[in-house]
Scaffold this motif. Structure first.
Motif, PDB file in Angstrom:
ATOM      1  N   GLU A  93      17.197 -47.595  22.680  1.00 18.98           N
ATOM      2  CA  GLU A  93      17.378 -46.268  23.255  1.00 18.98           C
ATOM      3  C   GLU A  93      17.960 -45.308  22.220  1.00 18.98           C
ATOM      4  O   GLU A  93      18.983 -45.607  21.595  1.00 18.98           O
ATOM      5  CB  GLU A  93      18.309 -46.347  24.467  1.00 18.98           C
ATOM      6  CG  GLU A  93      18.540 -45.011  25.154  1.00 18.98           C
ATOM      7  CD  GLU A  93      19.499 -45.132  26.328  1.00 18.98           C
ATOM      8  OE1 GLU A  93      19.864 -44.088  26.888  1.00 18.98           O
ATOM      9  OE2 GLU A  93      19.887 -46.271  26.664  1.00 18.98           O
ATOM     10  N   LEU A  94      17.287 -44.184  22.024  1.00 17.76           N
ATOM     11  CA  LEU A  94      17.772 -43.148  21.108  1.00 17.76           C
ATOM     12  C   LEU A  94      18.875 -42.351  21.814  1.00 17.76           C
ATOM     13  O   LEU A  94      18.688 -41.885  22.935  1.00 17.76           O
ATOM     14  CB  LEU A  94      16.622 -42.226  20.708  1.00 17.76           C
ATOM     15  CG  LEU A  94      16.942 -41.090  19.735  1.00 17.76           C
ATOM     16  CD1 LEU A  94      17.390 -41.634  18.387  1.00 17.76           C
ATOM     17  CD2 LEU A  94      15.722 -40.181  19.566  1.00 17.76           C
ATOM     18  N   ALA A  95      20.023 -42.230  21.155  1.00 14.79           N
ATOM     19  CA  ALA A  95      21.152 -41.533  21.756  1.00 14.79           C
ATOM     20  C   ALA A  95      20.796 -40.082  22.039  1.00 14.79           C
ATOM     21  O   ALA A  95      19.999 -39.459  21.326  1.00 14.79           O
ATOM     22  CB  ALA A  95      22.368 -41.610  20.833  1.00 14.79           C
ATOM     23  N   GLU A  96      21.383 -39.536  23.112  1.00 14.51           N
ATOM     24  CA  GLU A  96      21.126 -38.152  23.485  1.00 14.51           C
ATOM     25  C   GLU A  96      21.640 -37.193  22.407  1.00 14.51           C
ATOM     26  O   GLU A  96      22.589 -37.485  21.688  1.00 14.51           O
ATOM     27  CB  GLU A  96      21.811 -37.842  24.819  1.00 14.51           C
ATOM     28  CG  GLU A  96      21.209 -38.589  26.002  1.00 14.51           C
ATOM     29  CD  GLU A  96      21.860 -38.182  27.309  1.00 14.51           C
ATOM     30  OE1 GLU A  96      22.660 -37.232  27.289  1.00 14.51           O
ATOM     31  OE2 GLU A  96      21.568 -38.819  28.338  1.00 14.51           O
ATOM     32  N   GLY A  97      21.000 -36.059  22.332  1.00 16.31           N
ATOM     33  CA  GLY A  97      21.453 -35.038  21.398  1.00 16.31           C
ATOM     34  C   GLY A  97      20.798 -35.098  20.041  1.00 16.31           C
ATOM     35  O   GLY A  97      21.115 -34.279  19.159  1.00 16.31           O
ATOM     36  N   TYR A  98      19.872 -36.039  19.842  1.00 14.74           N
ATOM     37  CA  TYR A  98      19.226 -36.107  18.522  1.00 14.74           C
ATOM     38  C   TYR A  98      18.306 -34.900  18.341  1.00 14.74           C
ATOM     39  O   TYR A  98      17.610 -34.468  19.254  1.00 14.74           O
ATOM     40  CB  TYR A  98      18.424 -37.385  18.358  1.00 14.74           C
ATOM     41  CG  TYR A  98      17.584 -37.367  17.101  1.00 14.74           C
ATOM     42  CD1 TYR A  98      18.170 -37.555  15.854  1.00 14.74           C
ATOM     43  CD2 TYR A  98      16.211 -37.087  17.165  1.00 14.74           C
ATOM     44  CE1 TYR A  98      17.420 -37.474  14.696  1.00 14.74           C
ATOM     45  CE2 TYR A  98      15.448 -37.024  16.010  1.00 14.74           C
ATOM     46  CZ  TYR A  98      16.071 -37.209  14.778  1.00 14.74           C
ATOM     47  OH  TYR A  98      15.319 -37.140  13.629  1.00 14.74           O
ATOM     48  N   ALA A  99      18.313 -34.371  17.133  1.00 16.20           N
ATOM     49  CA  ALA A  99      17.416 -33.276  16.756  1.00 16.20           C
ATOM     50  C   ALA A  99      17.031 -33.463  15.298  1.00 16.20           C
ATOM     51  O   ALA A  99      17.795 -34.046  14.517  1.00 16.20           O
ATOM     52  CB  ALA A  99      18.094 -31.929  16.957  1.00 16.20           C
ATOM     53  N   PRO A 100      15.837 -33.018  14.873  1.00 19.53           N
ATOM     54  CA  PRO A 100      15.434 -33.128  13.468  1.00 19.53           C
ATOM     55  C   PRO A 100      16.510 -32.535  12.557  1.00 19.53           C
ATOM     56  O   PRO A 100      17.087 -31.483  12.848  1.00 19.53           O
ATOM     57  CB  PRO A 100      14.128 -32.324  13.411  1.00 19.53           C
ATOM     58  CG  PRO A 100      13.582 -32.414  14.801  1.00 19.53           C
ATOM     59  CD  PRO A 100      14.766 -32.405  15.704  1.00 19.53           C
ATOM     60  N   GLY A 101      16.757 -33.258  11.470  1.00 16.05           N
ATOM     61  CA  GLY A 101      17.779 -32.816  10.531  1.00 16.05           C
ATOM     62  C   GLY A 101      19.114 -33.489  10.758  1.00 16.05           C
ATOM     63  O   GLY A 101      20.028 -33.382   9.933  1.00 16.05           O
ATOM     64  N   LYS A 102      19.238 -34.232  11.903  1.00 17.61           N
ATOM     65  CA  LYS A 102      20.472 -34.968  12.187  1.00 17.61           C
ATOM     66  C   LYS A 102      20.238 -36.465  12.021  1.00 17.61           C
ATOM     67  O   LYS A 102      19.106 -36.942  12.062  1.00 17.61           O
ATOM     68  CB  LYS A 102      20.928 -34.698  13.624  1.00 17.61           C
ATOM     69  CG  LYS A 102      21.399 -33.279  13.890  1.00 17.61           C
ATOM     70  CD  LYS A 102      21.929 -33.176  15.315  1.00 17.61           C
ATOM     71  CE  LYS A 102      22.466 -31.789  15.604  1.00 17.61           C
ATOM     72  NZ  LYS A 102      23.007 -31.706  17.001  1.00 17.61           N
ATOM     73  N   ASP A 103      21.354 -37.190  11.836  1.00 11.84           N
ATOM     74  CA  ASP A 103      21.256 -38.639  11.820  1.00 11.84           C
ATOM     75  C   ASP A 103      20.837 -39.111  13.212  1.00 11.84           C
ATOM     76  O   ASP A 103      21.232 -38.528  14.230  1.00 11.84           O
ATOM     77  CB  ASP A 103      22.600 -39.282  11.470  1.00 11.84           C
ATOM     78  CG  ASP A 103      23.012 -39.001  10.029  1.00 11.84           C
ATOM     79  OD1 ASP A 103      22.147 -38.542   9.255  1.00 11.84           O
ATOM     80  OD2 ASP A 103      24.184 -39.242   9.690  1.00 11.84           O
ATOM     81  N   ALA A 104      20.028 -40.187  13.249  1.00 11.46           N
ATOM     82  CA  ALA A 104      19.580 -40.748  14.526  1.00 11.46           C
ATOM     83  C   ALA A 104      20.441 -41.957  14.860  1.00 11.46           C
ATOM     84  O   ALA A 104      20.559 -42.886  14.062  1.00 11.46           O
ATOM     85  CB  ALA A 104      18.108 -41.157  14.446  1.00 11.46           C
ATOM     86  N   GLU A 105      21.031 -41.937  16.041  1.00 17.73           N
ATOM     87  CA  GLU A 105      21.843 -43.067  16.498  1.00 17.73           C
ATOM     88  C   GLU A 105      21.070 -43.793  17.590  1.00 17.73           C
ATOM     89  O   GLU A 105      20.668 -43.192  18.588  1.00 17.73           O
ATOM     90  CB  GLU A 105      23.189 -42.572  17.033  1.00 17.73           C
ATOM     91  CG  GLU A 105      24.162 -43.700  17.335  1.00 17.73           C
ATOM     92  CD  GLU A 105      25.528 -43.185  17.755  1.00 17.73           C
ATOM     93  OE1 GLU A 105      25.769 -43.114  18.985  1.00 17.73           O
ATOM     94  OE2 GLU A 105      26.328 -42.828  16.863  1.00 17.73           O
ATOM     95  N   VAL A 106      20.862 -45.094  17.381  1.00 19.42           N
ATOM     96  CA  VAL A 106      20.030 -45.885  18.283  1.00 19.42           C
ATOM     97  C   VAL A 106      20.863 -47.019  18.873  1.00 19.42           C
ATOM     98  O   VAL A 106      21.550 -47.744  18.146  1.00 19.42           O
ATOM     99  CB  VAL A 106      18.811 -46.472  17.535  1.00 19.42           C
ATOM    100  CG1 VAL A 106      17.915 -47.244  18.503  1.00 19.42           C
ATOM    101  CG2 VAL A 106      18.016 -45.364  16.850  1.00 19.42           C
TER     102      VAL A 106
END
Length: 515
Positions: A93-106
C-alpha cells in the motif's frame, strides 16, 4: 531505497519501504531517453523531439510506470534480502499524500511460511486392508449391465403396461388449459420406473394399452428449471402408440459381442479390472488417512492465518452449497454454525498437513515433471468445449496460482507414494463392507488432504455432529456400466428426439475460465 521492519510477531511481518524521489526521477529520465526516438510530433524530425516535450506529453504515465516498477523491485528485494517465504501475496500500500517529486513511502504486510523442523518420516507403520474381487460380484455386475441394456419387443394389443415396460406416446402438455412451449411431442419412449420424468408422470402410465388415450395430472417441482412452470399443476393429453415389454436380459457371448467385444470372457475381465481398481482406490484412501494421522500426531507448528482463512472459506462455501440442497436449508445452516469452530480446526489441520507434505517432498526431491504437468493440463482441458480448450491451456500457462492448484493433487499423491515406500506396511485381507466401514468411521476424525489440493473433500473429515454420508462407490457410477458406455450404442427407443417438458434436464457443461 530504505527498509524498516515495523512488525515481527509469529508469522506476521510488516515493513515500511521508502523510495527516494531521486530514484524515481532517474527511472523517468531513463525511460524518456528510451521512448524519445519513437515519439512523433509535428515540426520535429523523427527522433528529434526534445526531452522536455516528451516529459510534458507522457510524463504522468512514465511517472506512474516508474513508481510501480520501483515498488515491485523494492518488494522483491525486500523478500530476497530478508530470505522471506511469503505464505500468500504480500499486501502493498502506497502511503497517502504521495505526489511526484516526493519520496514514496510504501507499507508492506505479509505472512511467512513457518520454519518446519526436519519432518519425522522414519518408523512409519501402516496396515493395508485388501479386498479380493468375488466372482459373484462380477456376475452381479454383468447382469446389471445386461438389464441396463435390455431390448424391448412389441407387446400384445391387450397388454396393460407395468413397471419395466416401455411406453411410446404422443403428448400435449397444458397449464390452465393452454398448451405450453416445449410440452408437445410425438413418438416419445419412456420406461416406466426409470425416474426420467417428474414425480407422478410415470406412475400414471401403469395400466395403459396401445391405442389408449389418457389425460394425466401432474405438478411441476418447485425447483424445476423452467421458471414459468415451477410448482404449476399441469395436464398431459396422451395417445399411446405402443407398449413394449423387455426381452430376457442375458449376459452371454452374444451380449458381449453387441458391445464390440470378443466375448463374455473379455467383458468379465474388463469388469474385474474395474472392480479391482475401485477396491484399490478404497484401500489407498484408508492407508492415506492412517498416514496423515501419524504425520499430524508427530508434528505441530504454527500455520499462516491467511492460509487457514482461505481453506476455511473453501470448506464453508462447500457446506453452504450442500445445505442449500437439504430438505430444511435453514436447519442445516444452523447446525453448520454450531460446528464452525470444528470446521476451522479442520482448516488448520489441512493447511498444516499441506505444508508438511510440501516440506517432505522438497526435502526428498519429489517433483512433478514437465511431461506430467503437460498431461495434467491436457486432461483438465478435456472438460471444456473444444473451442475453449486452447484458451484454458493459455490461462494455466499464464497464471502460476492456477497451475499450482492443478499440480497440487499429483504432487501430493507422489509425496504420499514416497512415504508409503518408506513405511513398514502389513497386509490384512478384509471384505469390502469392512473396508468401507473403516473408511467411514475414520471420516469423523479429521482426515484431510493438503490445502488447495484440488481434491474432492466430500469424503474427508467432518465433525462428529455431521458425518460424511456417502461412500466412495456411491460417488461414482457403478463400475459395471462403464464398459457398456464405451462400447454399446443407445437403443433407438431411448434416443427419441421429442421429450416432454416434464423430463428432467441434464446439468449444464462447465464453461472455460475467465481471467
Amino acid at each position: 531505497m530504505q527498509t524498516v521492519e515495523t512488525l515481527n510477531e509469529g508469522l506476521k511481518r510488516a515493513y515500511t519501504l521508502t523510495i527516494s524521489a531521486k530514484d524515481i526521477d532517474a527511472r523517468v529520465e531513463k525511460e524518456i531517453k528510451s521512448v524519445a526516438p519513437q515519439v512523433r510530433m509535428p515540426g520535429f524530425r523523427p527522433g528529434k523531439v526534445p526531452a522536455n516535450l516528451v516529459r510534458k506529453m507522457h510524463g504522468e504515465a512514465l511517472q506512474q510506470d516508474a513508481l510501480n516498477s520501483s515498488i515491485q523491485e523494492g518488494v522483491q528485494k525486500l523478500i530476497g534480502d530478508n530470505k522471506l517465504r511469503p505464505a500468500m501475496q504480500p499486501s502493498v500500500e502506497l502511503a497517502e499524500g504521495y505526489a511526484p517529486g516526493k519520496d514514496a513511502e510504501v507499507k508492506i504486510e505479509l505472512e511467512v511460511l513457518p520454519e518446519i523442523a526436519a519432518p519425522k518420516i522414519d518408523g512409519l507403520k501402516l496396515e493395508r486392508l485388501t479386498v479380493e474381487v468375488e466372482e459373484a460380484k462380477i456376475d452381479e455386475a454383468l447382469q446389471g449391465m445386461a438389464d441396463a441394456n435390455k431390448q424391448f419387443e412389441d407387446a400384445a394389443k391387450s397388454h396393460k403396461a407395468k413397471t419395466g415396460d416401455l411406453v411410446v406416446m404422443d403428448f400435449v402438455g397444458k397449464v390452465d388449459g393452454v398448451a405450453f412451449e416445449g410440452g408437445t411431442g410425438e413418438g416419445m419412449s419412456i420406461e416406466i420406473g426409470s425416474g426420467r420424468l417428474i414425480p407422478g408422470f410415470e406412475d400414471q402410465l401403469v395400466g395403459v394399452k396401445a391405442n389408449d388415450e389418457k389425460t394425466i395430472e401432474v405438478t411441476f417441482p418447485e425447483d424445476y428449471n423452467v421458471e414459468t412452470l415451477k410448482g404449476k399443476p399441469a395436464t398431459f393429453d396422451l395417445v399411446i402408440t405402443a407398449v413394449r415389454s423387455p426381452k430376457e436380459a442375458k449376459a452371454d457371448d452374444e451380449f458381449a459381442k453387441a458391445l464390440g467385444l470378443e466375448g463374455i470372457d473379455q467383458l468379465r475381465g474388463l469388469i474385474k479390472g474395474q472392480l479391482e481398481q475401485e477396491l484399490n482406490g478404497l484401500t489407498r484412501t484408508h492407508m492415506k488417512r492412517k498416514l496423515l494421522d501419524q504425520l499430524a500426531d508427530a508434528h505441530d507448528f504454527d500455520v499462516p492465518p491467511s492460509m487457514v482463512e482461505a481453506e476455511f472459506n473453501q470448506i464453508w462455501a462447500q457446506l453452504q452449497h450442500e445445505a442449500s440442497h437439504e430438505a430444511d436449508p435453514e436447519a442445516a445452516l444452523k447446525e453448520m454454525e454450531g460446528d464452525r469452530d470444528e470446521y476451522r480446526a479442520i482448516a488448520v489441520r489441512r493447511v498444516r498437513l499441506g505444508l508438511l507434505l510440501s516440506e517432505i517432498g522438497q526435502a526428498n526431491g519429489v517433483e512433478v515433471s514437465a511431461q506430467e504437468m503437460n498431461r495434467l493440463i491436457a486432461q483438465a482441458a478435456q472438460q471444456y468445449a473444444p473451442k475453449d480448450r486452447e484458451r484454458f491451456i493459455q490461462y494455466i500457462q499464464q497464471e502460476p496460482m492456477a497451475a499450482a492448484q492443478l499440480r497440487a493433487p499429483l504432487y501430493e499423491d507422489k509425496v504420499v507414494d514416497f512415504l508409503f515406500d518408506k513405511a513398514e506396511v502389513t497386509d490384512r485381507a478384509v471384505t469390502r463392507d469392512e473396508l468401507e466401514a473403516a473408511i467411514e468411521a475414520e471420516g469423523d476424525e479429521g482426515h484431510v488432504h493438503g490445502p488447495g489440493c484440488g481434491h474432492d473433500h466430500s469424503h474427508d473429515e467432518k465433525p462428529k455432529a455431521k458425518k460424511a454420508a456417502k461412500k466412495a462407490d456411491d460417488k461414482a457410477e457403478d463400475a459395471a456400466e462403464k464398459p457398456a458406455k464405451k462400447a454399446a450404442a443407445k437403443k433407438a427407443d431411448d434416443k427419441a428426439e421429442d421429450k416432454p417438458a416434464a423430463e428432467k434436464k441434464p446439468a449444464a457443461k462447465k464453461s472455460a475460465p475467465k481471467k
